[in-house]
Design a protein around this motif. Structure first.
Motif, mmCIF file in Angstrom:
data_model
loop_
_atom_site.group_PDB
_atom_site.id
_atom_site.type_symbol
_atom_site.label_atom_id
_atom_site.label_comp_id
_atom_site.label_asym_id
_atom_site.label_seq_id
_atom_site.Cartn_x
_atom_site.Cartn_y
_atom_site.Cartn_z
ATOM 1 N N LEU A 107 0.843 -1.192 0.000
ATOM 2 C CA LEU A 107 0.000 0.000 0.000
ATOM 3 C C LEU A 107 0.879 1.243 0.000
ATOM 4 C CD1 LEU A 107 -2.683 1.560 0.294
ATOM 5 C CD2 LEU A 107 -2.571 1.104 2.756
ATOM 6 N N ASN A 108 0.580 2.160 -0.897
ATOM 7 C CA ASN A 108 1.260 3.449 -0.959
ATOM 8 C C ASN A 108 0.182 4.523 -1.015
ATOM 9 O OD1 ASN A 108 2.496 5.877 -1.906
ATOM 10 N ND2 ASN A 108 4.216 4.685 -2.677
ATOM 11 N N LYS A 109 -0.121 5.104 0.139
ATOM 12 C CA LYS A 109 -1.218 6.072 0.206
ATOM 13 C C LYS A 109 -0.857 7.380 -0.496
ATOM 14 C CE LYS A 109 -3.392 4.224 4.357
ATOM 15 N NZ LYS A 109 -3.887 4.502 5.734
ATOM 16 N N ALA A 110 0.418 7.751 -0.501
ATOM 17 C CA ALA A 110 0.818 8.998 -1.167
ATOM 18 C C ALA A 110 0.558 8.919 -2.661
ATOM 19 C CB ALA A 110 2.286 9.297 -0.880
ATOM 20 N N SER A 111 0.829 7.751 -3.241
ATOM 21 C CA SER A 111 0.627 7.558 -4.678
ATOM 22 C C SER A 111 -0.726 6.939 -4.987
ATOM 23 C CB SER A 111 1.736 6.667 -5.249
ATOM 24 O OG SER A 111 2.998 7.274 -5.037
ATOM 25 N N GLN A 112 -1.471 6.595 -3.963
ATOM 26 C CA GLN A 112 -2.825 6.058 -4.101
ATOM 27 C C GLN A 112 -2.859 4.779 -4.927
ATOM 28 O OE1 GLN A 112 -4.344 10.538 -4.505
ATOM 29 N NE2 GLN A 112 -6.064 9.114 -4.524
ATOM 30 N N TYR A 113 -1.987 3.849 -4.555
ATOM 31 C CA TYR A 113 -2.096 2.551 -5.215
ATOM 32 C C TYR A 113 -1.892 1.432 -4.214
ATOM 33 C CZ TYR A 113 2.955 1.484 -5.428
ATOM 34 O OH TYR A 113 4.257 1.182 -5.104
#
Lengths: 110, 113
Positions: free
Chosen positions: A65-71
């Motif tokens: 999960l990468n919330k900054a990049s939304q993926y």
């Protein structure tokens, strides 16, 4: 506007390879994400849930999960023909309502 | 994985008829949901149910739809007057308190002719 996006595939990988499935989402406030596996004509089966940035491993499966990049992504190591299915990405909205993507069809070639 | 059961597995009905789809969640589940999946399309949320009342519903869940849990066990979805476009797989899902994970039943295939 689509909320959860997935490439419909099919994604074909040889047996024993790593399958990488990706999902992007548009709501920056999303906190909880899920990967489900769905065989043709069957119901979704929960594989992984992930709530924090980073990796979460469970057997041959790793969710990222990468919330900054939304993926969100799902890696399947040592892919088997039995892994051939449609993989659904979902996020929580409201009172535990799930928003699903259209799913990515995975084909593992023996 | 916790098991949710649904009956019937397949329901064929004529347009305009009422149908009731049934779900039996695991006893310690507190949150209940109905989703549908039209053939070849994505899984869509219909309604969530908690503490014997609807907590959220989608635009799909109009006046033709209703849910109830009359005996504290079975969780039902009623479609009052079915339309051709109601043909789909209907999935019941359930979850426990404090966890957003949902477990899906095997589904009911509804065919409206």
């Amino acid at each position: 506007q689509k909320e959860v996006e997935q490439n419909s595939g099919p994604l074909s990988v040889p047996e024993g390879a790593i399958a990488s499935l990706n999902c992007t989402y548009s709501d920056r406030g999303s906190q909880s994400f899920f990967w489900y596996r769905q065989y043709s004509g069957k119901s979704p089966e929960l594989i992984m849930s992930i709530y924090s940035n980073g990796d979460k491993e469970d057997g041959r499966f790793t969710a990222q999960l990468n919330k900054a990049s939304q993926y969100v992504s799902l890696l399947i190591r040592d892919s088997q023909p039995s892994d051939s299915a449609t993989y659904l990405c979902a996020r929580i909205s409201g009172t535990y309502k799930y928003i699903f993507g259209t799913g990515t069809r995975l084909k593992v070639l023996a | 994985e916790p098991e949710v059961t649904q009956t019937p597995s397949h329901q064929v009905t004529q347009m305009g008829q009422e149908v009731i789809l049934r779900c039996v969640p695991i006893s310690n589940h507190l949150y209940f949901y109905w989703y549908r999946q039209i053939l070849g399309q994505k899984v869509e949320f219909l309604v969530s149910f908690y503490n014997n009342e609807i907590s959220e519903k989608s635009e799909i869940f109009d006046d033709q739809f209703s849910v109830e849990r009359p005996d504290g066990s079975n969780f039902t979805l009623k479609i009052r007057s079915t339309k051709l476009e109601d043909s789909a797989m209907y999935f019941c899902a359930a979850g426990g308190a404090g966890s957003p994970e949902q477990y899906f039943g095997p589904g009911t295939r509804l065919t409206v002719t």
